[in-house]
Write a protein that holds these residues in place. Sequence first.
Motif, short mmCIF file in Angstrom:
data_model
loop_
_atom_site.label_atom_id
_atom_site.label_comp_id
_atom_site.label_asym_id
_atom_site.label_seq_id
_atom_site.Cartn_x
_atom_site.Cartn_y
_atom_site.Cartn_z
N GLY A 1 0.80 -0.96 0.15
CA GLY A 1 0.13 0.14 -0.04
C GLY A 1 0.64 1.23 -0.16
O GLY A 1 0.26 2.47 -0.04
N TRP A 2 2.11 1.22 -0.14
CA TRP A 2 2.75 2.40 0.21
C TRP A 2 3.06 2.93 -1.19
O TRP A 2 2.92 2.42 -2.41
N ARG A 3 3.25 4.31 -1.54
CA ARG A 3 3.25 4.89 -2.78
C ARG A 3 4.77 4.74 -3.41
O ARG A 3 5.74 4.85 -2.51
N SER A 4 4.94 4.29 -4.68
CA SER A 4 6.24 4.02 -4.87
C SER A 4 6.08 4.15 -6.73
O SER A 4 5.25 4.62 -7.36
N PHE A 5 7.17 4.06 -7.31
CA PHE A 5 7.39 4.13 -8.81
C PHE A 5 7.21 2.79 -9.40
O PHE A 5 7.73 2.44 -10.50
N TYR A 6 6.49 2.10 -8.94
CA TYR A 6 6.21 0.53 -9.41
C TYR A 6 4.96 0.32 -9.65
O TYR A 6 4.02 1.03 -9.02
N VAL A 7 4.49 -0.81 -10.64
CA VAL A 7 3.38 -1.32 -10.77
C VAL A 7 2.91 -2.70 -10.39
O VAL A 7 3.88 -3.50 -10.92
N ASP A 8 2.11 -3.07 -9.90
CA ASP A 8 1.80 -4.40 -9.44
C ASP A 8 1.43 -5.29 -10.72
O ASP A 8 0.75 -5.01 -11.41
N CYS A 9 1.90 -6.55 -10.69
CA CYS A 9 1.59 -7.55 -11.53
C CYS A 9 1.79 -8.96 -10.87
O CYS A 9 2.54 -9.07 -9.80
N SER A 10 1.33 -9.95 -11.60
CA SER A 10 1.59 -11.29 -11.12
C SER A 10 1.95 -12.12 -12.07
O SER A 10 1.58 -12.21 -13.25
N ALA A 11 2.62 -13.38 -12.01
CA ALA A 11 3.09 -14.21 -12.71
C ALA A 11 2.00 -15.40 -13.00
O ALA A 11 1.91 -16.02 -13.87
N THR A 12 1.01 -15.18 -12.00
CA THR A 12 -0.17 -15.88 -12.11
C THR A 12 -1.59 -15.23 -12.63
O THR A 12 -1.93 -14.50 -11.99
N ALA A 13 -2.01 -15.85 -13.85
CA ALA A 13 -3.28 -15.12 -14.42
C ALA A 13 -4.25 -14.93 -13.31
O ALA A 13 -5.30 -14.35 -13.51
N ALA A 14 -4.59 -16.11 -12.49
CA ALA A 14 -5.47 -16.27 -11.53
C ALA A 14 -5.72 -15.26 -10.64
O ALA A 14 -6.77 -14.58 -10.17
N VAL A 15 -4.66 -14.97 -10.18
CA VAL A 15 -4.34 -13.75 -9.32
C VAL A 15 -4.78 -12.43 -9.62
O VAL A 15 -5.48 -11.66 -9.38
N ALA A 16 -4.22 -12.21 -11.08
CA ALA A 16 -4.73 -10.85 -11.77
C ALA A 16 -6.19 -10.79 -11.98
O ALA A 16 -6.70 -9.88 -11.84
N ALA A 17 -6.89 -12.00 -12.38
CA ALA A 17 -8.12 -12.06 -12.63
C ALA A 17 -9.12 -11.76 -11.43
O ALA A 17 -9.97 -11.12 -11.55
N TRP A 18 -8.50 -12.09 -10.27
CA TRP A 18 -9.05 -11.64 -9.27
C TRP A 18 -9.08 -10.03 -8.81
O TRP A 18 -10.26 -9.78 -8.63
N PHE A 19 -8.24 -9.43 -9.06
CA PHE A 19 -7.96 -8.13 -8.80
C PHE A 19 -8.95 -7.48 -10.14
O PHE A 19 -9.47 -6.26 -10.00
N ALA A 20 -9.14 -8.09 -11.16
CA ALA A 20 -10.08 -7.46 -12.27
C ALA A 20 -11.43 -7.63 -11.76
O ALA A 20 -12.08 -6.81 -12.72
N SER A 21 -11.78 -8.36 -10.92
CA SER A 21 -12.97 -8.64 -10.65
C SER A 21 -13.48 -8.10 -9.38
O SER A 21 -14.56 -8.25 -9.01
N HIS A 22 -12.35 -7.57 -8.56
CA HIS A 22 -12.76 -6.91 -7.31
C HIS A 22 -12.11 -5.52 -7.16
O HIS A 22 -11.05 -5.03 -7.65
N LYS A 23 -12.93 -4.71 -6.39
CA LYS A 23 -12.75 -3.26 -6.50
C LYS A 23 -12.30 -2.86 -4.89
O LYS A 23 -12.69 -3.36 -3.95
N TYR A 24 -11.17 -1.98 -4.72
CA TYR A 24 -10.50 -1.63 -3.32
C TYR A 24 -11.22 -0.50 -2.96
O TYR A 24 -12.01 0.30 -3.79
N ALA A 25 -11.65 -0.65 -1.66
CA ALA A 25 -12.42 0.56 -0.95
C ALA A 25 -11.99 0.47 0.42
O ALA A 25 -11.32 -0.28 0.99
N GLU A 26 -11.93 1.62 1.01
CA GLU A 26 -11.46 1.93 2.36
C GLU A 26 -12.27 3.14 3.20
O GLU A 26 -13.21 3.78 2.59
N ASN A 27 -12.27 2.86 4.50
CA ASN A 27 -12.85 4.04 5.33
C ASN A 27 -12.06 3.85 6.47
O ASN A 27 -11.38 3.17 6.77
N ASN A 28 -12.55 5.30 7.38
CA ASN A 28 -11.80 5.48 8.55
C ASN A 28 -12.41 4.79 9.63
O ASN A 28 -13.70 4.89 9.70
N ALA A 29 -11.67 4.39 10.72
CA ALA A 29 -11.89 3.99 11.96
C ALA A 29 -11.26 4.51 13.14
O ALA A 29 -10.15 4.54 12.94
#
Length: 242
Positions: free
Chosen positions: A87-115
Amino acid sequence: MKQIPVNSSQELRQVLAAFDGNALFRGQNAHYVKDGHASVVTSFDRMGCIPSEMPKWLRYAGNVLDVYIGKAGKSRDFTQALLQHYGWRSFYVDCSATAAVAAWFASHKYAENNAIELCEDYEERPVMLIKRMAQYGYEEGEGHLYVFDKAVAQQHAGLIDLAALRIDGARPRTAAQDAWLLGPLSNQIVPPECFAAHIRGVSRLCGRRGHCRHRPAVSVLERRPPSSRAAWPAVEESQGAA
């Protein structure tokens, strides 16, 4: 870059079978375009950085990594890449050597709220902490799976294999997600030469609980179907046996 729509598990299976071990994958809910090319940018380019925090976190993370993995923990690039994966900001882009992992991120959306959470400092005085509570939820829509040519990406952008991080007795997130980082990149999109294909329609093949309805389609390059537990190890798994 090939544009490949898929409408069934059989189509996706056939598409993925065409890519061998020289491919990396990235999943996104949305597809962005800049100057006629797919626009995939780093978190720094999307949200900027916090200069006062960078040196402190780099030094802290480097010291911790040095205990577990030795010399690699002293590499600034490796440290930045690993922090980016958490979650840290950097000069890199996430990817995976496994298609199934990337497919999971293609079908799920990140959300956050404060507690707000009541805690104690080192002198046992009460402290109110504001925490960012993050989660991923299934996202209706098309879902986009990018395929990167590993050799070309190494030449034009650079790659770091985070899955190479191994800790005895633990299953870190980087290993569970077969994680790679593409970069470093500064004020630029991922070079168009890196893209081998853009597969559309992945999200429609996935269910709401993180399991693909057509498991063989997205697991053609892995040994297990993608799931929330598979991609996100429990705390005790990440830390290893105490």
